[in-house]
Design a protein around this motif. Structure first.
Motif, PDB file in Angstrom:
ATOM      1  N   LEU A  17       0.817  -1.215   0.000  1.00 22.93           N
ATOM      2  CA  LEU A  17       0.000   0.000   0.000  1.00 22.93           C
ATOM      3  C   LEU A  17       0.851   1.266   0.000  1.00 22.93           C
ATOM      4  CD1 LEU A  17      -2.772  -1.220   2.461  1.00 22.93           C
ATOM      5  CD2 LEU A  17      -3.031  -0.784   0.004  1.00 22.93           C
ATOM      6  N   PHE A  18       1.931   1.282   0.786  1.00 27.18           N
ATOM      7  CA  PHE A  18       2.820   2.457   0.808  1.00 27.18           C
ATOM      8  C   PHE A  18       3.403   2.712  -0.574  1.00 27.18           C
ATOM      9  CE2 PHE A  18       4.038   1.753   5.567  1.00 27.18           C
ATOM     10  CZ  PHE A  18       2.815   2.249   5.971  1.00 27.18           C
ATOM     11  N   ARG A  19       3.832   1.641  -1.250  1.00 24.85           N
ATOM     12  CA  ARG A  19       4.408   1.799  -2.591  1.00 24.85           C
ATOM     13  C   ARG A  19       3.359   2.254  -3.601  1.00 24.85           C
ATOM     14  NH1 ARG A  19       8.770  -3.091  -3.229  1.00 24.85           N
ATOM     15  NH2 ARG A  19      10.506  -1.930  -2.354  1.00 24.85           N
ATOM     16  N   LYS A  20       2.152   1.741  -3.451  1.00 22.36           N
ATOM     17  CA  LYS A  20       1.108   2.050  -4.426  1.00 22.36           C
ATOM     18  C   LYS A  20       0.512   3.436  -4.216  1.00 22.36           C
ATOM     19  CE  LYS A  20      -2.964  -0.005  -6.560  1.00 22.36           C
ATOM     20  NZ  LYS A  20      -3.861  -1.149  -6.562  1.00 22.36           N
ATOM     21  N   PHE A  21       0.202   3.793  -2.938  1.00 18.80           N
ATOM     22  CA  PHE A  21      -0.506   5.037  -2.660  1.00 18.80           C
ATOM     23  C   PHE A  21       0.304   6.064  -1.880  1.00 18.80           C
ATOM     24  CE2 PHE A  21      -3.769   1.644  -2.794  1.00 18.80           C
ATOM     25  CZ  PHE A  21      -4.434   2.062  -3.947  1.00 18.80           C
ATOM     26  N   GLY A  22       1.433   5.650  -1.321  1.00 18.05           N
ATOM     27  CA  GLY A  22       2.216   6.548  -0.482  1.00 18.05           C
ATOM     28  C   GLY A  22       1.871   6.371   0.980  1.00 18.05           C
ATOM     29  N   TYR A  23       2.757   6.791   1.826  1.00 21.16           N
ATOM     30  CA  TYR A  23       2.591   6.633   3.272  1.00 21.16           C
ATOM     31  C   TYR A  23       1.365   7.394   3.783  1.00 21.16           C
ATOM     32  CZ  TYR A  23       3.549   7.001   8.266  1.00 21.16           C
ATOM     33  OH  TYR A  23       3.440   6.967   9.629  1.00 21.16           O
ATOM     34  N   HIS A  24       1.252   8.682   3.407  1.00 25.53           N
ATOM     35  CA  HIS A  24       0.169   9.516   3.925  1.00 25.53           C
ATOM     36  C   HIS A  24      -1.211   9.047   3.487  1.00 25.53           C
ATOM     37  CE1 HIS A  24       2.241  12.548   6.153  1.00 25.53           C
ATOM     38  NE2 HIS A  24       2.998  12.887   5.128  1.00 25.53           N
ATOM     39  N   LYS A  25      -1.297   8.543   2.284  1.00 22.89           N
ATOM     40  CA  LYS A  25      -2.607   8.164   1.744  1.00 22.89           C
ATOM     41  C   LYS A  25      -3.032   6.761   2.145  1.00 22.89           C
ATOM     42  CE  LYS A  25      -2.225  11.354  -2.068  1.00 22.89           C
ATOM     43  NZ  LYS A  25      -1.951  11.530  -3.468  1.00 22.89           N
ATOM     44  N   THR A  26      -2.190   6.069   2.876  1.00 20.95           N
ATOM     45  CA  THR A  26      -2.523   4.717   3.349  1.00 20.95           C
ATOM     46  C   THR A  26      -2.944   4.794   4.811  1.00 20.95           C
ATOM     47  OG1 THR A  26      -0.916   3.719   1.829  1.00 20.95           O
ATOM     48  CG2 THR A  26      -1.637   2.390   3.698  1.00 20.95           C
ATOM     49  N   SER A  27      -4.108   4.261   5.093  1.00 20.42           N
ATOM     50  CA  SER A  27      -4.597   4.269   6.482  1.00 20.42           C
ATOM     51  C   SER A  27      -4.337   2.915   7.145  1.00 20.42           C
ATOM     52  CB  SER A  27      -6.093   4.572   6.514  1.00 20.42           C
ATOM     53  OG  SER A  27      -6.818   3.469   5.989  1.00 20.42           O
ATOM     54  N   VAL A  28      -4.385   2.917   8.453  1.00 21.59           N
ATOM     55  CA  VAL A  28      -4.246   1.664   9.205  1.00 21.59           C
ATOM     56  C   VAL A  28      -5.412   0.735   8.860  1.00 21.59           C
ATOM     57  CG1 VAL A  28      -4.149   0.647  11.519  1.00 21.59           C
ATOM     58  CG2 VAL A  28      -2.917   2.767  11.044  1.00 21.59           C
ATOM     59  N   ASN A  29      -6.588   1.305   8.637  1.00 19.20           N
ATOM     60  CA  ASN A  29      -7.737   0.486   8.228  1.00 19.20           C
ATOM     61  C   ASN A  29      -7.459  -0.257   6.923  1.00 19.20           C
ATOM     62  OD1 ASN A  29      -9.417   1.095  10.393  1.00 19.20           O
ATOM     63  ND2 ASN A  29     -10.295   2.888   9.384  1.00 19.20           N
ATOM     64  N   GLU A  30      -6.849   0.430   5.957  1.00 17.94           N
ATOM     65  CA  GLU A  30      -6.536  -0.206   4.669  1.00 17.94           C
ATOM     66  C   GLU A  30      -5.490  -1.309   4.832  1.00 17.94           C
ATOM     67  OE1 GLU A  30      -7.310   3.499   1.612  1.00 17.94           O
ATOM     68  OE2 GLU A  30      -5.505   3.518   2.861  1.00 17.94           O
ATOM     69  N   ILE A  31      -4.520  -1.072   5.707  1.00 11.78           N
ATOM     70  CA  ILE A  31      -3.502  -2.095   5.971  1.00 11.78           C
ATOM     71  C   ILE A  31      -4.169  -3.331   6.576  1.00 11.78           C
ATOM     72  CG2 ILE A  31      -1.434  -2.682   7.306  1.00 11.78           C
ATOM     73  CD1 ILE A  31      -0.676   0.344   7.118  1.00 11.78           C
ATOM     74  N   ALA A  32      -5.037  -3.111   7.545  1.00 14.55           N
ATOM     75  CA  ALA A  32      -5.738  -4.223   8.194  1.00 14.55           C
ATOM     76  C   ALA A  32      -6.577  -4.991   7.180  1.00 14.55           C
ATOM     77  CB  ALA A  32      -6.612  -3.704   9.325  1.00 14.55           C
ATOM     78  N   LYS A  33      -7.290  -4.264   6.333  1.00 14.46           N
ATOM     79  CA  LYS A  33      -8.140  -4.907   5.321  1.00 14.46           C
ATOM     80  C   LYS A  33      -7.301  -5.756   4.374  1.00 14.46           C
ATOM     81  CE  LYS A  33     -11.576  -3.810   1.793  1.00 14.46           C
ATOM     82  NZ  LYS A  33     -12.292  -2.737   1.106  1.00 14.46           N
ATOM     83  N   LYS A  34      -6.198  -5.201   3.889  1.00 12.08           N
ATOM     84  CA  LYS A  34      -5.338  -5.935   2.958  1.00 12.08           C
ATOM     85  C   LYS A  34      -4.689  -7.150   3.634  1.00 12.08           C
ATOM     86  CE  LYS A  34      -1.928  -5.409  -0.657  1.00 12.08           C
ATOM     87  NZ  LYS A  34      -2.692  -5.890  -1.780  1.00 12.08           N
ATOM     88  N   ALA A  35      -4.332  -7.014   4.922  1.00 14.16           N
ATOM     89  CA  ALA A  35      -3.714  -8.121   5.666  1.00 14.16           C
ATOM     90  C   ALA A  35      -4.756  -9.129   6.156  1.00 14.16           C
ATOM     91  CB  ALA A  35      -2.914  -7.572   6.845  1.00 14.16           C
ATOM     92  N   LYS A  36      -6.039  -8.770   5.988  1.00 13.12           N
ATOM     93  CA  LYS A  36      -7.156  -9.633   6.403  1.00 13.12           C
ATOM     94  C   LYS A  36      -7.144  -9.914   7.912  1.00 13.12           C
ATOM     95  CE  LYS A  36      -7.546 -11.589   1.873  1.00 13.12           C
ATOM     96  NZ  LYS A  36      -7.097 -12.513   0.927  1.00 13.12           N
TER      97      LYS A  36
END
Length: 193
Positions: A17-36
């Motif tokens: 997510l950091f590589r795709k959208f950048g650090y600022h535009k990535t939320s902890v919610n998105e990380i959790a969702k992607k990590a399932k």
């Protein structure tokens, strides 16, 4: 899942997510969702999104420093050898800033200077330890102090590019300037005892 597998899953998701959208535009919610996993699970293993980023970077840096040192083939002379190692190290620092952190985070985040200073200090310690164990590097205490100075100066200069450069082309120009106009003098000062 085991704790290590969960942490790895979080880091892989965050890295993508950091590589795709950048650090600022990535939320902890998105990380959790992607990590399932649940968002709370992330906080069980990491204090913050910044802590996830730090862990990712340290993993990358440890592997890269290990590869740099183990793939190292000494040049004919000590000056060329150190010059080559320092440039490889500087490229590693640039990759950390460019690919993992992103220039937006570096320039816009209130915590970025403290974050980079901490990261920079950890990188310096790893490099000093790794360089001092290389064959062909003198073990004399004064030489070791000068080697530390060389690494510190080079690392500080490269990390300063992150705060002073407006674009990637500026960073590249700074690297060329550093390699041609500054590094030879730093290396010569380090090896002359």
């Amino acid at each position: 899942m085991e704790a290590d597998k969960i942490k790895d899953s979080i880091k892989r998701a965050a890295q993508d997510l950091f590589r795709k959208f950048g650090y600022h535009k990535t939320s902890v919610n998105e990380i959790a969702k992607k990590a399932k996993i649940a968002k709370a699970t992330i906080y069980k293993y990491f204090d913050s999104k910044e802590d996830v980023l730090h862990s990712l970077l340290m993993d990358y840096i440890k592997v890269s420093v290990h590869d740099l040192i183990n793939s190292n083939t000494p040049e004919e002379d000590e000056e060329a050898h150190l010059n080559n190692l320092i440039m490889k190290t500087c490229r590693l620092s640039y990759t950390v800033c460019n690919e993992f952190i992103g220039w937006d985070f570096i320039r816009e985040s209130a915590n970025s200077q403290a974050f980079l200073k901490n990261l920079s200090n950890e990188l310096e310690e790893m490099l000093v330890t790794a360089f001092s164990q290389l064959s062909g590097i003198r073990k004399h205490e004064t030489y070791q102090q000068r080697l530390r100075f060389l690494i510190k100066c080079s690392k500080d200069i490269v990390f300063s590019f992150a705060f002073t450069s407006v674009s990637d082309s500026d960073v590249r120009k700074n690297f060329v300037s550093f390699q041609k106009e500054i590094l030879p003098y730093l290396v010569k000062a380090a090896i002359t005892i």
